[in-house]
Design a protein around this motif. Structure first.
Motif, mmCIF file in Angstrom:
data_model
loop_
_atom_site.group_PDB
_atom_site.id
_atom_site.type_symbol
_atom_site.label_atom_id
_atom_site.label_comp_id
_atom_site.label_asym_id
_atom_site.label_seq_id
_atom_site.Cartn_x
_atom_site.Cartn_y
_atom_site.Cartn_z
ATOM 1 N N TRP A 15 2.736 11.407 -1.108
ATOM 2 C CA TRP A 15 3.619 10.264 -0.889
ATOM 3 C C TRP A 15 4.526 10.019 -2.099
ATOM 4 O O TRP A 15 5.698 9.682 -1.947
ATOM 5 C CB TRP A 15 2.787 9.016 -0.601
ATOM 6 C CG TRP A 15 3.607 7.797 -0.328
ATOM 7 C CD1 TRP A 15 3.862 6.763 -1.179
ATOM 8 C CD2 TRP A 15 4.299 7.493 0.884
ATOM 9 N NE1 TRP A 15 4.666 5.837 -0.567
ATOM 10 C CE2 TRP A 15 4.944 6.258 0.689
ATOM 11 C CE3 TRP A 15 4.433 8.149 2.113
ATOM 12 C CZ2 TRP A 15 5.717 5.655 1.685
ATOM 13 C CZ3 TRP A 15 5.195 7.551 3.102
ATOM 14 C CH2 TRP A 15 5.830 6.328 2.888
ATOM 15 N N PRO A 17 -3.058 5.316 8.117
ATOM 16 C CA PRO A 17 -2.604 5.800 6.806
ATOM 17 C C PRO A 17 -3.672 5.748 5.724
ATOM 18 O O PRO A 17 -3.632 6.521 4.768
ATOM 19 C CB PRO A 17 -1.434 4.856 6.476
ATOM 20 C CG PRO A 17 -0.883 4.490 7.807
ATOM 21 C CD PRO A 17 -2.095 4.346 8.680
ATOM 22 N N SER A 18 -4.648 4.862 5.877
ATOM 23 C CA SER A 18 -5.694 4.756 4.857
ATOM 24 C C SER A 18 -7.096 4.973 5.402
ATOM 25 O O SER A 18 -8.031 5.216 4.629
ATOM 26 C CB SER A 18 -5.634 3.385 4.177
ATOM 27 O OG SER A 18 -5.761 2.343 5.135
ATOM 28 N N THR A 74 0.342 11.101 7.252
ATOM 29 C CA THR A 74 -0.958 10.708 7.791
ATOM 30 C C THR A 74 -1.503 11.745 8.758
ATOM 31 O O THR A 74 -2.669 12.149 8.671
ATOM 32 C CB THR A 74 -0.842 9.343 8.496
ATOM 33 O OG1 THR A 74 -0.389 8.360 7.558
ATOM 34 C CG2 THR A 74 -2.176 8.917 9.086
ATOM 35 N N ASN A 107 0.809 -1.221 0.000
ATOM 36 C CA ASN A 107 0.000 0.000 0.000
ATOM 37 C C ASN A 107 0.841 1.269 0.000
ATOM 38 O O ASN A 107 0.400 2.310 -0.471
ATOM 39 C CB ASN A 107 -0.935 0.000 1.216
ATOM 40 C CG ASN A 107 -1.960 -1.111 1.166
ATOM 41 O OD1 ASN A 107 -2.524 -1.382 0.109
ATOM 42 N ND2 ASN A 107 -2.190 -1.765 2.285
ATOM 43 N N TRP A 108 2.059 1.169 0.543
ATOM 44 C CA TRP A 108 2.887 2.362 0.684
ATOM 45 C C TRP A 108 4.312 2.072 0.236
ATOM 46 O O TRP A 108 5.265 2.342 0.954
ATOM 47 C CB TRP A 108 2.856 2.875 2.132
ATOM 48 C CG TRP A 108 1.484 3.311 2.531
ATOM 49 C CD1 TRP A 108 0.569 2.615 3.261
ATOM 50 C CD2 TRP A 108 0.847 4.542 2.179
ATOM 51 N NE1 TRP A 108 -0.595 3.328 3.389
ATOM 52 C CE2 TRP A 108 -0.457 4.512 2.736
ATOM 53 C CE3 TRP A 108 1.243 5.660 1.456
ATOM 54 C CZ2 TRP A 108 -1.363 5.562 2.589
ATOM 55 C CZ3 TRP A 108 0.335 6.708 1.308
ATOM 56 C CH2 TRP A 108 -0.943 6.652 1.865
ATOM 57 N N LYS A 150 -1.830 10.225 -1.038
ATOM 58 C CA LYS A 150 -1.150 9.413 -2.058
ATOM 59 C C LYS A 150 -0.281 10.291 -2.954
ATOM 60 O O LYS A 150 0.841 9.910 -3.312
ATOM 61 C CB LYS A 150 -2.177 8.664 -2.916
ATOM 62 C CG LYS A 150 -2.895 7.538 -2.211
ATOM 63 C CD LYS A 150 -3.955 6.943 -3.131
ATOM 64 C CE LYS A 150 -4.815 5.922 -2.412
ATOM 65 N NZ LYS A 150 -5.912 5.424 -3.288
ATOM 66 N N LEU A 172 5.435 8.359 6.320
ATOM 67 C CA LEU A 172 4.112 7.799 6.551
ATOM 68 C C LEU A 172 3.438 8.421 7.771
ATOM 69 O O LEU A 172 2.249 8.743 7.734
ATOM 70 C CB LEU A 172 4.211 6.280 6.721
ATOM 71 C CG LEU A 172 2.883 5.520 6.690
ATOM 72 C CD1 LEU A 172 2.159 5.738 5.364
ATOM 73 C CD2 LEU A 172 3.112 4.031 6.935
#
Length: 468
Positions: free
Chosen positions: A359, A285-286, A371, A42-43, A356, A367
């Protein structure tokens, strides 16, 4: 019999406790770096961060050679690579500095078990934060979710001194099946990275040089100038800190001896708070920290998101910030808040889309900080901005870029507009626009949203949602 030192985000020689410990074991030392592009699906590391990492590793390799060592590179699944290396060199010890992200801590726990099964002594060190994240709690034993009491609690704790640096020559272990730094293929194949070297010089030496310059020349003006993007009154240390090229303990110790340090010290505190939240609430984070925002009625506006990403919103301070990000892999902190507020409050686009984009494009993409910042602006995280705090990008531009130097630098099509109109070209008299060569809808867009109307709509939606 070998000591493996596994570098992660601690790419320095000074105040590196894992390296210091390895130097005292009197065994051959094998310094390694493993790049796994699929480690966190995801990251996975963004393009700008990969650029920085390449040159930071290059710098570290040079620094290690001065100690008689080298840096060996590997690519692939981290635990699989570590297992092969431990077996190949008959490792007696493996040491590293903790990386405080949820997936990294899970990986390090697995490494402990793996090493134990192979009779290899595994030891991690606390090196990249002032405090171990997640350990600070309120008197009731709950995790802090408000910054000020968290930081007040932190400052009551004892903070160890920096370790200093290793200076003696060490014995290098040999290992044949490694790859070159270039083979990691970190450098992005994208044209905008060509401008990065004009602003950035990754590596420990440059981090220390930048820090000394900031302490000597800028910190006494930081509290005022940090809000003005044209002044460049910030330290510009964020990517160096993220990759561990400079020790936060070193920074903290220097700040304690400086009478102008209070405001900057709080920024270090916010970094600690971000990691505290990330480790305590690993889903953030999501997903929003505040559960009532899980199904918030965001709108998927692809055209608006693209305009925001390209710096073509028709809002000069927003466009300047987004273009600065694209050209330099960095954006001034005040402007980060403005562009984030515009995306989530004016455009009602999900904060995750902004996170995103940052990032992938920020050289200091982190992260925890990413966030915290986005959830703060969206009003769905800890110590979040009140829902009615919505930045007016026009007044923000006039207040913090009064001479429009920042806008003129990054939005050159507006450079000939007078200061009185440059932040609001859509309100400018036609004669003023024509004299400046600005043709709205042709060489510069009209605003993609009416801010006053968007603000009213956002307040109404947030007011209803926060009651749930």
């Amino acid at each position: 019999m070998t000591t493996i030192i596994w570098f992660q985000r601690d790419l320095r020689i000074q105040d590196n406790p894992a390296l210091k410990y390895a130097s005292q074991l009197q065994l051959p030392v094998l310094p390694i770096y493993i790049f796994d592009p699929k480690e966190d699906k995801n990251w996975s590391m963004g393009s700008s961060s990969r650029w920085w990492l390449h040159y930071s590793l290059q710098s570290l390799q040079k620094k290690l050679k001065a100690l008689g060592l080298d840096l060996f590179f590997f690519q692939g699944a981290t635990l699989h690579a570590l297992q092969k290396i431990i077996d190949k060199v008959d490792a007696k010890h493996i040491v590293w500095n903790y990386c405080y992200e949820p997936s990294a801590l899970m990986r390090e726990k697995k490494l402990m078990k793996l090493a134990s099964a192979k009779k290899c002594i595994a030891k991690g060190f606390h090196a990249n934060l002032l405090f171990v994240p997640g350990q600070m709690t309120t008197k009731q034993g709950n995790p802090y979710q408000v910054f000020t009491p968290f930081w007040r609690c932190c400052l009551k704790q004892e903070i160890g001194k920096p370790e200093g640096k290793v200076t003696k020559k060490l014995r290098l272990a040999t290992y044949s099946k490694h790859i070159s730094l270039g083979a990691l293929d970190l450098l992005p194949h994208i044209p905008w990275a060509k401008d990065f070297p004009y602003l950035w010089q990754p590596g420990e030496d440059n981090a220390l040089k930048k820090w000394k310059h900031f302490l000597r020349s800028k910190i006494h003006q930081y509290a005022h100038e940090r809000d003005f993007p044209a002044e460049m009154g910030t330290s510009m240390l964020s990517p160096h800190l993220h990759f561990g090229e400079i020790s936060v303990k070193r920074i903290f110790e220097d700040l304690l001896q400086n009478t102008h340090a209070e405001v900057f010290l709080r920024e270090i505190g916010w970094r600690e708070f971000a990691y505290h939240l990330l480790i305590t609430f690993p889903h953030t984070p999501s997903k929003p920290l505040r559960a009532q925002f899980t199904h918030f009625p965001w709108k998927r506006k692809a055209k608006c998101l693209k305009a925001w990403q390209k710096g073509m919103t028709g809002i000069p301070i927003v466009d300047a910030g987004m273009r600065q990000l694209w050209q330099l892999g960095w954006m001034h902190n005040r402007v980060r808040m403005i562009v984030a507020s515009f995306l989530v409050k004016d455009l009602n686009v999900p904060w995750q889309e902004g996170a995103k984009w940052f990032w992938d494009t920020l050289v200091d993409a982190d992260l925890a900080n990413n966030t915290l910042g986005w959830q703060w602006c969206a009003g769905c995280g800890a110590d979040a901005a009140p829902y009615f705090r919505i930045f007016n990008p026009f007044t923000q531009g006039k207040k913090f870029d009064p001479k429009a130097e920042y806008v003129r630098q990054f939005v050159p099509e507006l450079r000939n507009l007078p200061n009185s109109w440059i932040h609001t070209p859509h309100l400018s008299p036609k004669s003023v626009l024509e004299a400046a060569g600005v043709y709205l809808g042709k060489n510069y867009p009209y605003p993609i949203v009416d801010h006053d109307l968007a603000r009213k709509n956002a307040i109404q939606i947030y007011h209803q949602w926060t009651k749930k």
